[in-house]
Design an enzyme around this catalytic site. Structure first.
Site, PDB file in Angstrom:
ATOM      1  N   HIS A  23       0.832  -1.205   0.000  1.00 15.66           N
ATOM      2  CA  HIS A  23       0.000   0.000   0.000  1.00 15.66           C
ATOM      3  C   HIS A  23       0.867   1.256   0.000  1.00 15.66           C
ATOM      4  O   HIS A  23       0.501   2.262  -0.611  1.00 15.66           O
ATOM      5  CB  HIS A  23      -0.924   0.005   1.224  1.00 15.66           C
ATOM      6  N   ASP A 117      -5.688   6.000   2.371  1.00 18.27           N
ATOM      7  CA  ASP A 117      -5.959   4.634   1.945  1.00 18.27           C
ATOM      8  C   ASP A 117      -7.425   4.311   2.203  1.00 18.27           C
ATOM      9  O   ASP A 117      -7.955   4.581   3.281  1.00 18.27           O
ATOM     10  CB  ASP A 117      -5.065   3.667   2.726  1.00 18.27           C
TER      11      ASP A 117
END
Length: 460
Positions: A23, A117
């Site tokens: 990520h 995110d």
């Protein structure tokens, strides 16, 4: 010189990835693109992640400022907390992020947007408290996000039927959907709820970003744009591997694992063109001894050169007879490597992958044919994309016990390395490699979306 877009003021964006390598990397690369457009960028990661990175990283994201917040697990990180991590991160992280924003503002630093995110949707709530625009960043494929969204909205019912449909994508068989949708009895687990919780407040986000590119998921992207202000900004790889417009952008520069780089490169340099099978399953997959044995036998039976990434903790599962093959120089085992450099090497002819979306995009962007061996999460859907839709690989199926047997794996490897279908797959891989490069070049679809975001940011 890196390209610079002249703008009237220099806006400032915070980037907040979930603290996993897969990520963090897309956020960093997006940040570099924003900086090339004149946007000041600050990466906000966890204290544990920052401390872990400093131990291993030989390069730095010099153009991106770094700030750290607490996730409540400063010593051991998310791997030490189990299922309680998500709630702990939300509770502790919300306060820590608010404190950071107050600190930056007290120092005279303006924050024009927070891009977070999608797995940490609570960040948007914090941003709204401070009157800051937010953007949700999805690191998975658009089609996967669409599947989760449709379940979240009750448009797809669980348990699933034999087939599943979402707008803009071919019909999926049940076994081709993300694993959590197949195992609906686990739907109440914290990690499952997090996947659907990505959409809890998304309508309050000013932007939605996805690490894909237009030609890759054209129809799904068009549908998604009907409900959100979607910016498609991928593939988020270092510029060296795509358009080469950013100076010296060869690495993500934020590595949580130490790579055996020189050993890998020296070994690959001695191998003929497209003769090596690269085997890697990401940072989270843990195979049992039986599966490791089957992979080993498949590689030996295929009679190919192979580079296999297997973590130190897993090496005890390797069969003893593998050491004899390693001694001949036909195989190399490493604990970690710089995957982009490996995939870009001319000796690599095939990638046996778990189909995490980063690895999926890297294989596509570098034109490497794949043997898709999905393990969990979204990987079964990514495998369908690679095999059936793009035609850049072949899926290997597991048996009723979830084990991929040596014969099936060896057959898929030989198909790509030796057979006529492999020639077709390789041609398709080159086509998609070119399309990925076009997307991020000046005037490409992803470049245009980034320019559009910057324009909207300035007008805020």
């Amino acid at each position: 010189m890196a390209e610079q877009q002249k703008i009237k003021k220099s806006p400032h964006v915070l980037l907040i990835p979930f603290p996993l390598q897969g990520h963090i990397n897309p956020f960093i690369q997006f940040g570099k693109r924003l900086i090339s457009k004149g946007v000041k960028t600050t990466l906000v990661t966890t204290i544990h992640t920052l401390n872990s990175t400093l131990n291993h990283s030989n390069t730095t994201t010099t153009s991106i400022e770094i700030q750290a917040i607490s996730d409540g697990c400063d010593e051991g990180g998310f791997m030490s907390a189990g299922e309680s991590y998500l709630e702990t991160f939300k509770q502790v992280g919300s306060k820590s992020l608010a404190d950071l924003i107050k600190k930056l503002q007290s120092e005279g630093t303006t924050i024009d947007a927070i891009i977070y995110d999608s797995m940490t949707e609570w960040v948007l709530d914090v941003a709204i408290e401070f009157g800051i625009d937010g953007g949700s960043f999805f690191t998975q494929a658009c089609v996967v996000n669409s599947l989760y969204y449709h379940v979240h909205k009750g448009l797809i019912s669980l348990p699933l039927g034999e087939t599943v449909s979402v707008p803009g994508f071919p019909v999926l068989q049940r076994w081709e959907t993300p694993l959590i949708l197949q195992n609906h009895e686990q739907i109440q687990s914290p990690w499952s709820q997090m996947l659907f919780g990505q959409f809890a407040n998304i309508d309050q986000a000013r932007w939605v970003f996805t690490n894909s590119f237009y030609k890759l998921e054209e129809e799904v992207i068009e549908w998604t744009r009907k409900i959100w202000n979607l910016k498609v900004i991928g593939p988020t790889l270092p510029s060296m591997y795509l358009d080469k417009r950013l100076d010296d952008d060869k690495d993500n520069g934020f590595n949580l694992y130490k790579a055996n780089h020189h050993e890998c490169m020296n070994w690959l340099d001695d191998k003929p063109k497209e003769s090596v099978v690269y085997v890697a399953f990401g940072s989270l997959v843990k195979h049992g001894p039986e599966q490791v044995e089957e992979i080993t036998r498949a590689l030996i039976d295929s009679d190919v050169n192979f580079l296999w990434v297997i973590k130190h903790k897993e090496e005890g599962k390797l069969p003893e007879n593998l050491s004899e093959v390693i001694k001949t120089g036909k195989g190399l085992i490493v604990a970690w490597c710089k995957q982009l450099d490996v995939l870009a090497h001319e000796s690599v002819g095939c990638f046996v992958t778990h189909c995490g979306f980063n690895s999926t995009l890297e294989a596509i962007s570098l034109g490497v044919p794949v043997v898709a061996m999905p393990q969990f999460s979204d990987q079964t859907t990514n495998a369908k994309l690679l095999d059936e839709i793009l035609g850049v690989g072949v899926r290997v199926k597991a048996d009723e016990n979830g084990i991929v047997r040596r014969g099936n794996l060896a057959s898929c490897i030989k198909m790509i390395m030796e057979e006529e279908r492999g020639v077709i797959i390789r041609k398709n891989a080159v086509k998609w490699k070119d399309l990925a490069k076009v997307a991020v070049h000046e005037g490409g679809s992803s470049d245009n979306d980034i320019v559009e975001f910057v324009s909207e940011l300035i007008k805020a």
